[in-house]
Scaffold this motif. Structure first.
Motif, PDB file in Angstrom:
ATOM      1  N   GLY A  88     -31.254 -35.069  16.681  1.00  0.00           N
ATOM      2  CA  GLY A  88     -31.522 -33.897  18.450  1.00  0.00           C
ATOM      3  C   GLY A  88     -31.671 -36.007  19.079  1.00  0.00           C
ATOM      4  O   GLY A  88     -30.691 -36.498  19.742  1.00  0.00           O
ATOM      5  N   HIS A  89     -32.661 -37.355  18.756  1.00  0.00           N
ATOM      6  CA  HIS A  89     -32.759 -38.332  19.278  1.00  0.00           C
ATOM      7  C   HIS A  89     -30.912 -39.478  18.969  1.00  0.00           C
ATOM      8  O   HIS A  89     -30.756 -39.883  20.565  1.00  0.00           O
ATOM      9  CB  HIS A  89     -33.559 -39.398  19.343  1.00  0.00           C
ATOM     10  CG  HIS A  89     -33.763 -39.358  17.576  1.00  0.00           C
ATOM     11  ND1 HIS A  89     -33.871 -38.399  16.990  1.00  0.00           N
ATOM     12  CD2 HIS A  89     -33.607 -40.986  17.739  1.00  0.00           C
ATOM     13  CE1 HIS A  89     -33.809 -39.298  15.404  1.00  0.00           C
ATOM     14  NE2 HIS A  89     -33.588 -40.609  15.828  1.00  0.00           N
ATOM     15  N   TYR A  90     -30.407 -38.610  18.545  1.00  0.00           N
ATOM     16  CA  TYR A  90     -29.068 -39.389  18.298  1.00  0.00           C
ATOM     17  C   TYR A  90     -27.430 -39.261  18.916  1.00  0.00           C
ATOM     18  O   TYR A  90     -27.331 -40.020  18.940  1.00  0.00           O
ATOM     19  CB  TYR A  90     -28.363 -38.988  16.804  1.00  0.00           C
ATOM     20  CG  TYR A  90     -30.029 -40.112  15.756  1.00  0.00           C
ATOM     21  CD1 TYR A  90     -30.008 -41.421  15.567  1.00  0.00           C
ATOM     22  CD2 TYR A  90     -29.717 -39.637  14.222  1.00  0.00           C
ATOM     23  CE1 TYR A  90     -30.484 -42.352  14.464  1.00  0.00           C
ATOM     24  CE2 TYR A  90     -30.764 -40.388  13.731  1.00  0.00           C
ATOM     25  CZ  TYR A  90     -30.310 -41.447  13.634  1.00  0.00           C
ATOM     26  OH  TYR A  90     -32.017 -41.272  12.404  1.00  0.00           O
ATOM     27  N   LEU A  91     -27.944 -38.024  19.561  1.00  0.00           N
ATOM     28  CA  LEU A  91     -26.856 -36.962  20.867  1.00  0.00           C
ATOM     29  C   LEU A  91     -27.494 -38.131  21.989  1.00  0.00           C
ATOM     30  O   LEU A  91     -26.966 -37.394  23.073  1.00  0.00           O
ATOM     31  CB  LEU A  91     -27.456 -35.821  20.474  1.00  0.00           C
ATOM     32  CG  LEU A  91     -26.913 -35.409  19.529  1.00  0.00           C
ATOM     33  CD1 LEU A  91     -27.374 -33.565  18.927  1.00  0.00           C
ATOM     34  CD2 LEU A  91     -25.562 -35.679  18.657  1.00  0.00           C
ATOM     35  N   ILE A  92     -28.521 -38.626  22.310  1.00  0.00           N
ATOM     36  CA  ILE A  92     -28.943 -39.086  23.904  1.00  0.00           C
ATOM     37  C   ILE A  92     -28.265 -40.888  23.611  1.00  0.00           C
ATOM     38  O   ILE A  92     -28.748 -41.832  22.651  1.00  0.00           O
ATOM     39  CB  ILE A  92     -30.522 -38.928  23.667  1.00  0.00           C
ATOM     40  CG1 ILE A  92     -30.540 -37.673  24.286  1.00  0.00           C
ATOM     41  CG2 ILE A  92     -30.692 -39.395  24.770  1.00  0.00           C
ATOM     42  CD1 ILE A  92     -32.265 -37.200  23.627  1.00  0.00           C
TER      43      ILE A  92
END
Length: 160
Positions: A88-92
């Motif tokens: 999920g942190h790659y999506l920010i």
């Protein structure tokens, strides 16, 4: 109806260097192919994850591997699955100025001073801009540029 309750998983697919975006596009084309009934919910191409794309699907790994055989520049599907929480942190999106501080040495990669080296004098994170002074300049003239118009050469950290 039986497929509605299948669990989605995320597989990491190893790609040829710098071919991540074309692999993602080719996965999309392969999934849309009329002869193919594999389901892919999304393909993620994180900038920080060089050489990989992430494929979200409810298909087993064997089906994903079979699909990748028809995708140019897709090398292999890594064994194991990951979850949305783990990636999920790659999506920010990261701010363009993250990792750039005063004293950092940068190269301008866009604009009229492209190719010039400069030292960062000020960082404005809210506007995602930095103010630099060119190395080769006789007079130190501050120039404000967008954070994504520079490439970090040296962070200027002390090793002592």
């Amino acid at each position: 109806m039986e497929n509605e309750h299948r669990l989605t998983r995320i597989f990491a697919v190893k790609t040829t260097n710098r071919a991540e975006r074309s692999v993602a596009d080719n996965i999309d084309k392969a999934v849309r192919d009329a002869d193919n009934d594999i389901r892919v919910m999304s393909v993620i191409v994180p900038d920080e994850l060089k050489g990989y794309v992430l494929v979200e699907t409810d298909e087993p790994i064997a089906r994903v591997q079979e699909l990748m055989e028809h995708v140019p520049s897709a090398r292999t599907v890594l064994p194991g699955v990951t979850t949305l929480e783990e990636v999920g942190h790659y999506l920010i999106p990261k701010p363009a100025v993250s990792g750039i501080d005063e004293g950092t040495i940068v190269e301008l990669i866009n604009g009229p001073f492209k190719g010039e080296k400069a030292v960062v004098k000020r960082v404005d994170a809210s506007k995602e801009e930095i103010t630099v002074e060119l190395y080769e300049s006789v007079l130190p003239i501050p120039i404000t540029v967008r954070g994504d118009h520079v490439r970090v050469i040296d962070r200027g950290e002390d090793d002592s």
